[in-house]
Motif scaffolding. Sequence first.
Motif, mmCIF file in Angstrom:
data_model
loop_
_atom_site.group_PDB
_atom_site.id
_atom_site.type_symbol
_atom_site.label_atom_id
_atom_site.label_comp_id
_atom_site.label_asym_id
_atom_site.label_seq_id
_atom_site.Cartn_x
_atom_site.Cartn_y
_atom_site.Cartn_z
ATOM 1 N N HIS A 197 -4.708 5.240 1.078
ATOM 2 C CA HIS A 197 -4.695 3.992 0.302
ATOM 3 C C HIS A 197 -6.098 3.653 -0.185
ATOM 4 O O HIS A 197 -6.290 3.244 -1.339
ATOM 5 N N LEU A 198 -7.069 3.786 0.708
ATOM 6 C CA LEU A 198 -8.442 3.447 0.348
ATOM 7 C C LEU A 198 -8.991 4.373 -0.732
ATOM 8 O O LEU A 198 -9.702 3.917 -1.635
ATOM 9 N N HIS A 199 -8.635 5.659 -0.671
ATOM 10 C CA HIS A 199 -9.073 6.595 -1.718
ATOM 11 C C HIS A 199 -8.474 6.208 -3.066
ATOM 12 O O HIS A 199 -9.157 6.259 -4.092
ATOM 13 N N ALA A 200 -7.203 5.822 -3.061
ATOM 14 C CA ALA A 200 -6.544 5.450 -4.319
ATOM 15 C C ALA A 200 -7.160 4.191 -4.911
ATOM 16 O O ALA A 200 -7.439 4.137 -6.108
ATOM 17 N N ILE A 201 -7.387 3.179 -4.099
ATOM 18 C CA ILE A 201 -7.934 1.937 -4.651
ATOM 19 C C ILE A 201 -9.395 2.097 -5.041
ATOM 20 O O ILE A 201 -9.873 1.431 -5.966
ATOM 21 N N ALA A 202 -10.114 2.998 -4.386
ATOM 22 C CA ALA A 202 -11.500 3.266 -4.781
ATOM 23 C C ALA A 202 -11.548 3.900 -6.166
ATOM 24 O O ALA A 202 -12.502 3.679 -6.917
ATOM 25 N N ARG A 203 -10.507 4.647 -6.499
ATOM 26 C CA ARG A 203 -10.427 5.231 -7.845
ATOM 27 C C ARG A 203 -10.198 4.126 -8.860
ATOM 28 O O ARG A 203 -10.883 4.042 -9.868
ATOM 29 N N SER A 204 -9.187 3.279 -8.601
ATOM 30 C CA SER A 204 -8.947 2.078 -9.394
ATOM 31 C C SER A 204 -7.759 1.333 -8.796
ATOM 32 O O SER A 204 -6.879 1.948 -8.190
ATOM 33 N N PRO A 205 -7.706 0.020 -8.998
ATOM 34 C CA PRO A 205 -6.528 -0.721 -8.530
ATOM 35 C C PRO A 205 -5.232 -0.196 -9.155
ATOM 36 O O PRO A 205 -4.188 -0.194 -8.514
ATOM 37 N N TYR A 206 -5.317 0.253 -10.412
ATOM 38 C CA TYR A 206 -4.108 0.786 -11.050
ATOM 39 C C TYR A 206 -3.612 2.037 -10.322
ATOM 40 O O TYR A 206 -2.407 2.205 -10.136
ATOM 41 N N HIS A 207 -4.532 2.926 -9.930
ATOM 42 C CA HIS A 207 -4.117 4.126 -9.213
ATOM 43 C C HIS A 207 -3.417 3.761 -7.904
ATOM 44 O O HIS A 207 -2.409 4.369 -7.533
ATOM 45 N N TYR A 247 1.428 3.507 -4.691
ATOM 46 C CA TYR A 247 1.994 2.873 -3.501
ATOM 47 C C TYR A 247 2.858 1.639 -3.739
ATOM 48 O O TYR A 247 3.651 1.279 -2.881
ATOM 49 N N ILE A 248 2.706 0.973 -4.871
ATOM 50 C CA ILE A 248 3.410 -0.295 -5.071
ATOM 51 C C ILE A 248 4.463 -0.239 -6.171
ATOM 52 O O ILE A 248 5.518 -0.857 -6.042
#
Length: 161
Positions: free
Chosen positions: A16-26, A31-32
């Motif tokens: 999750h942290l890797h995805a959000i570090a890329r961007s909130p859209y990712h 995940y959502i």
Amino acid sequence: MDNATYHADPAVSASHLHAIARSPYHYWARYINPDRITPEPTAAMRLGSLVHCAVLEPDELLQRYGVAPDRRTKDGKAAAAAMAAQGIEAVSEADMTLALSMAASVRTHPAAAALLRDGKAEQSFWWTDSDTGLRCKCRPDWYHNTTVVDLKTTTDASPAG
């Protein structure tokens, strides 16, 4: 707890942290998003999972994986479908041989064998982060006391690679 149950839990993980570090859209897309499509694993990811099982959970190997004849043939496709119906992933003889060879190499490597001598594979942990209040989770490949092992496969294990 099986892997699917762990991943279904909405607690925050390193992924999750890797995805959000890329961007909130990712993060949202992965995940959502209620219409998200789970991507199919690549051949390299499937081999990595097979090796992971052969090294860390050898007692589970033949319950999760089976060698199917050439899946380009009618008989091979039927055999793979029969295995899938039983919850067994069909793999090629070459991939199974490679995975077993890699597992043997890990077990005979002095440092790797020492790290895997004691402990358990795939233990799940949850906690609440004191700074954010977020519920977090992790599932190390191998865990013993204060030692965490993260097994990776690669085509190039050289320092440059």
